[in-house]
Design an enzyme around this catalytic site. Structure first.
Site, PDB file in Angstrom:
ATOM      1  N   LYS A 116       0.450  13.877  26.387  1.00 13.43           N
ATOM      2  CA  LYS A 116      -0.438  13.107  27.256  1.00 13.43           C
ATOM      3  C   LYS A 116      -0.040  13.216  28.727  1.00 13.43           C
ATOM      4  O   LYS A 116      -0.896  13.221  29.606  1.00 13.43           O
ATOM      5  CB  LYS A 116      -0.433  11.637  26.841  1.00 13.43           C
ATOM      6  CG  LYS A 116      -1.145  11.359  25.521  1.00 13.43           C
ATOM      7  CD  LYS A 116      -1.117   9.856  25.236  1.00 13.43           C
ATOM      8  CE  LYS A 116      -1.360   9.536  23.785  1.00 13.43           C
ATOM      9  NZ  LYS A 116      -2.758   9.483  23.390  1.00 13.43           N
ATOM     10  N   GLU A 200       0.678   3.325  31.990  1.00  8.15           N
ATOM     11  CA  GLU A 200      -0.525   3.388  32.818  1.00  8.15           C
ATOM     12  C   GLU A 200      -1.192   2.040  32.943  1.00  8.15           C
ATOM     13  O   GLU A 200      -0.892   1.104  32.198  1.00  8.15           O
ATOM     14  CB  GLU A 200      -1.500   4.454  32.295  1.00  8.15           C
ATOM     15  CG  GLU A 200      -2.051   4.178  30.916  1.00  8.15           C
ATOM     16  CD  GLU A 200      -2.942   5.311  30.406  1.00  8.15           C
ATOM     17  OE1 GLU A 200      -2.661   6.490  30.674  1.00  8.15           O
ATOM     18  OE2 GLU A 200      -3.924   5.006  29.719  1.00  8.15           O
ATOM     19  N   HIS A 235      -6.338  -0.274  18.445  1.00  8.66           N
ATOM     20  CA  HIS A 235      -6.531   1.048  19.053  1.00  8.66           C
ATOM     21  C   HIS A 235      -7.030   2.085  18.061  1.00  8.66           C
ATOM     22  O   HIS A 235      -6.942   3.282  18.312  1.00  8.66           O
ATOM     23  CB  HIS A 235      -5.240   1.549  19.708  1.00  8.66           C
ATOM     24  CG  HIS A 235      -4.645   0.566  20.663  1.00  8.66           C
ATOM     25  ND1 HIS A 235      -5.335   0.087  21.739  1.00  8.66           N
ATOM     26  CD2 HIS A 235      -3.443  -0.048  20.686  1.00  8.66           C
ATOM     27  CE1 HIS A 235      -4.580  -0.777  22.393  1.00  8.66           C
ATOM     28  NE2 HIS A 235      -3.424  -0.887  21.766  1.00  8.66           N
ATOM     29  N   ARG A 297      -9.758  19.470  18.536  1.00  9.28           N
ATOM     30  CA  ARG A 297     -10.158  19.678  17.140  1.00  9.28           C
ATOM     31  C   ARG A 297     -11.515  19.009  16.927  1.00  9.28           C
ATOM     32  O   ARG A 297     -12.045  18.374  17.828  1.00  9.28           O
ATOM     33  CB  ARG A 297      -9.146  19.017  16.218  1.00  9.28           C
ATOM     34  CG  ARG A 297      -8.958  17.547  16.582  1.00  9.28           C
ATOM     35  CD  ARG A 297      -8.165  16.772  15.561  1.00  9.28           C
ATOM     36  NE  ARG A 297      -7.587  15.572  16.121  1.00  9.28           N
ATOM     37  CZ  ARG A 297      -8.210  14.439  16.348  1.00  9.28           C
ATOM     38  NH1 ARG A 297      -9.499  14.325  16.088  1.00  9.28           N
ATOM     39  NH2 ARG A 297      -7.592  13.403  16.867  1.00  9.28           N
TER      40      ARG A 297
END
Ligand code: ADP
Length: 663
Positions: A116, A200, A235, A297
């Site tokens: 990430k 973040e 999530h 994907r």
């Protein structure tokens, strides 16, 4: 041209790929683990190769065994599905070195997006908006805590190697930061073998909106519009839809362009998804979306895009992997109507979504204008080894309201017995006032959890009918009895005692035959008289009259339970199994595994004093960590398991000294 595809996966996605390959006239090879010998994907494929034991690390993740299977069967391409090896660049390289086509992007593109932090840095360079945050090398607590302060709370800690919401923690203030960091690290280490994180800004009123992109080997990239996956729990996506409710045309264009830019920056070839986090606190605005990550994907939720575009994304994948150019240009693509997908899982929504296992004693999906992507059939087992998803149910309508209503109806007509499922929860979510009105963000499910997971107790006449069915006293028409029963009993002493477990408590009922078709069920505070009007040959369809109302329901019985499907709900009543109930009753002195899994950590030893609620054992089951804590204050008598042990549910892991002994 590709002539034979090996699918390096299992379950619904393996079946999904096989269907399209077959439609294109391409032969298919399944691979399977010992636990999947009788699986649907094995039955569907033209050929199948056993590649190892149940544990994924010994089978579906075993690169050499998969390549060997491809060689032995003469496959010329490998489709990785999603999960397992689908985003593993080393696998891609080995596939290509073996002279085979990998149906997916290049190893280089996967690497660029694999972590990430690196992906974010790359996207910043490509002028794609990125969530403000720290994604540098430093990992010391002081540095990260300082960065969190600079960014401003709330912040989100994410594993740089993360996926599936694992290793992710929202932190509201500085005081909570150190604990959240270490728990995120521990989970990241366990899941990805990499405990490095990034920090973040936590976007408030967040919506998850992602763009489906497609690239070919000739440098063309298009986007196939957005999917909204804001209906999430921890999530993880629960319901996905396309298009996103309330999406303004200019924001769609801006997000589509950013996603295409992201794909072009890594010369992307194949199907991919660029995920954005959107600040929806003031509606949807073209300057309020930021890149989160790219999934290199096909996604679980790709069917909603297929239903609004009328395209087959697996077919596109195969064509592009064969070297063909994309079948359509951007301006030829259009959105038709609205599509919604729900993921049916074996899990108990009423018990904190505890993953469940079991044999699917009965499984029936609705017919009609509804798409069901399943990887299991009746009689199959949901095991602790793999993802417990049973099926995806997908509805299409001219409008969002129409699609949601169709989906809720289809979920209500879905019959699953043998394990608990989240079907009722999903149907309620479709009808939730906020969700139905399109007022969604990633916190919606958590906020409305109480009403979404509220149990719907079975009405008396349904409990009574279950007891009657379980009594085995009703002979099915055509001679075959619902369950074996002697004729003497039917016409003789017409009375039986039936014990059923409802919400964990055992109840005894008396079932009496009062006349030819007239029955009385009493006990557990109910007394119901009913007239039986018809029972179908296999005992699934029951028509009866109770309280003067004619009613119909469906029934599925197994040795362990009676499931009654009535008015869109599944009422599951268990038939108590003597021994297990006794074991569980002893819970006060023991820590018992609530589901099958692997023991990850044992935090106590014999002789240790513990307080009620102290963590004692950490288990991993269904890819989730679960902490088992002390049932009361006391002293540990014995630890009965070691780290790494595989246990089934209902097993005693740690015992406490009985009170008198400890005193
Ligand atoms: P994973 O790869 O583990 O699935 P993602 O980065 O895709 O993790 O994020 C998963 C979910 O977490 C998102 O769909 C969103 O709901 C939430 N999320 C991620 N980043 C943020 C953020 N900065 N602010 C608020 N929520 C976020």
């Amino acid at each position: 041209m590709i002539t034979k595809i090996l699918i390096a996966n299992r379950g619904e996605i393996a079946c999904r790929v096989i269907r399209t390959a077959r439609m294109m006239g391409i032969a298919t090879v399944a691979v399977y683990s010992e636990a999947d010998r009788n699986a649907l994907h094995v039955e569907m494929a033209d050929e199948a190769v056993l590649i190892g034991p149940a544990q994924a690390s010994e089978s579906y993740l075993k690169v050499d065994a998969i390549l060997d299977a491809a060689k032995r069967t003469g496959a010329d391409a490998i489709h990785p599905g999603y999960g397992f090896l689908s985003e593993n660049p080393d696998f891609v390289e080995k596939v290509e070195r073996a002279g085979l086509i990998f149906i997916g992007p290049s190893a280089k593109a996967i690497r660029a997006m694999g972590l990430k932090d690196a992906a974010k840095a790359l996207m910043e360079k490509a002028n794609v908006p990125v969530v403000p945050g720290y994604h540098g090398e430093a990992q010391e607590l002081v540095v990260l805590a300082g960065k969190a302060n600079e960014i401003g709370f709330p912040v989100l800690i994410k594993a740089r190697a993360g996926g599936g919401g694992k290793g992710m923690r929202k932190v509201d203030n500085q005081a909570d930061f150190p604990a959240a960091l270490s728990s995120a690290r521990r989970e990241a280490k366990a899941s990805f073998g990499d405990d490095r994180v990034l920090v973040e800004k936590y976007v408030t009123t967040p919506r998850h909106i992602e763009i489906q992109v497609f690239g070919d080997s000739h440098g063309n990239v298009v986007h196939l519009f957005e999917r909204d996956c804001s209906a999430q729990r921890r999530h993880q996506k629960v319901i996905e839809e396309a298009p996103a409710p309330g999406m303004p045309a200019e924001m769609r264009a801006a997000m589509g362009a950013a996603a295409v830019q992201a794909a072009k920056a890594i010369s992307y070839c194949g199907a991919g998804t660029v995920e954005f986090i959107v600040d929806a606190s003031e509606g949807l605005n073209p300057d309020r979306f930021w890149f989160m990550e790219m999934n290199t994907r096909l996604q679980v939720e790709h069917p909603v895009t297929e239903l609004i575009t009328g395209l087959d994304l697996v077919e596109w994948q195969i064509r592009v992997a064969s070297g063909e150019a994309l079948p359509m240009r951007q301006e030829e693509l259009a959105i038709n109507g609205h599509a919604v997908e729900a993921r049916i899982y074996a899990e108990d929504a009423g018990k904190g979504f505890l993953p469940a296992v079991g044999r699917l004693a009965h499984l029936a999906f609705p017919n009609g204008d509804i798409r069901v992507d399943a990887g299991v059939r009746e009689g199959d087992e949901i095991t602790p080894f793999y993802d417990p998803m049973i099926a995806k149910v997908i509805a299409h309508g001219k409008t969002r309201a129409e699609a949601l209503s169709k989906l809720a109806g289809a979920l209500g007509r879905t019959e699953i017995a043998g394990t608990v499922t989240n079907t009722a929860f999903l149907a309620k979510l479709c009808r939730d006032a906020d969700f139905a009105a399109g007022r969604l963000d990633t916190g919606l499910i958590e906020r409305n959890l109480a009403s979404l997971t509220e149990a719907e107790p079975a009405p008396d006449h349904i409990v009574a009918l279950a007891a009657l069915a379980a009594s085995g006293m009703v002979p099915a028409p055509g001679g075959g009895a619902v369950s074996a029963i002697g004729p003497f009993e039917i016409w003789g002493a017409p009375r039986r005692r039936v014990v059923l477990e409802i919400d964990g408590a055992e109840h005894a009922f008396q079932v009496e035959r009062l006349g030819a078709d007239h029955w009385r069920v009493s006990g557990a505070g109910l007394a119901v008289d009913m007239d039986l009007e018809a029972v179908s040959a296999r005992g699934h369809d029951w028509a009866f009259r109770a309280d003067g109302v004619a009613r119909r329901c469906r029934v599925a019985q197994s040795e362990r339970s009676v499931a009654v499907f009535y008015e869109g709900l599944t009422h599951l009543l268990s038939k108590p199994q003597g021994k297990r109930s006794d074991d569980l009753a002893a819970g006060g002195d023991q820590v018992i595994s609530a589901m099958p899994g692997i023991v990850k950590h044992v935090l106590v030893e014999a002789g240790a004093s513990v307080k009620s609620g102290d963590a004692m054992v950490i288990m991993e089951a269904m890819k989730m960590e679960m902490t088992l804590s002390a049932p009361r204050d006391g002293v540990v008598a014995e630890v009965l398991v070691a780290v790494g042990a595989q246990v089934t549910d209902g097993v005693s892991l740690v015992t406490l000294q009985v009170e008198a002994e400890a005193a």
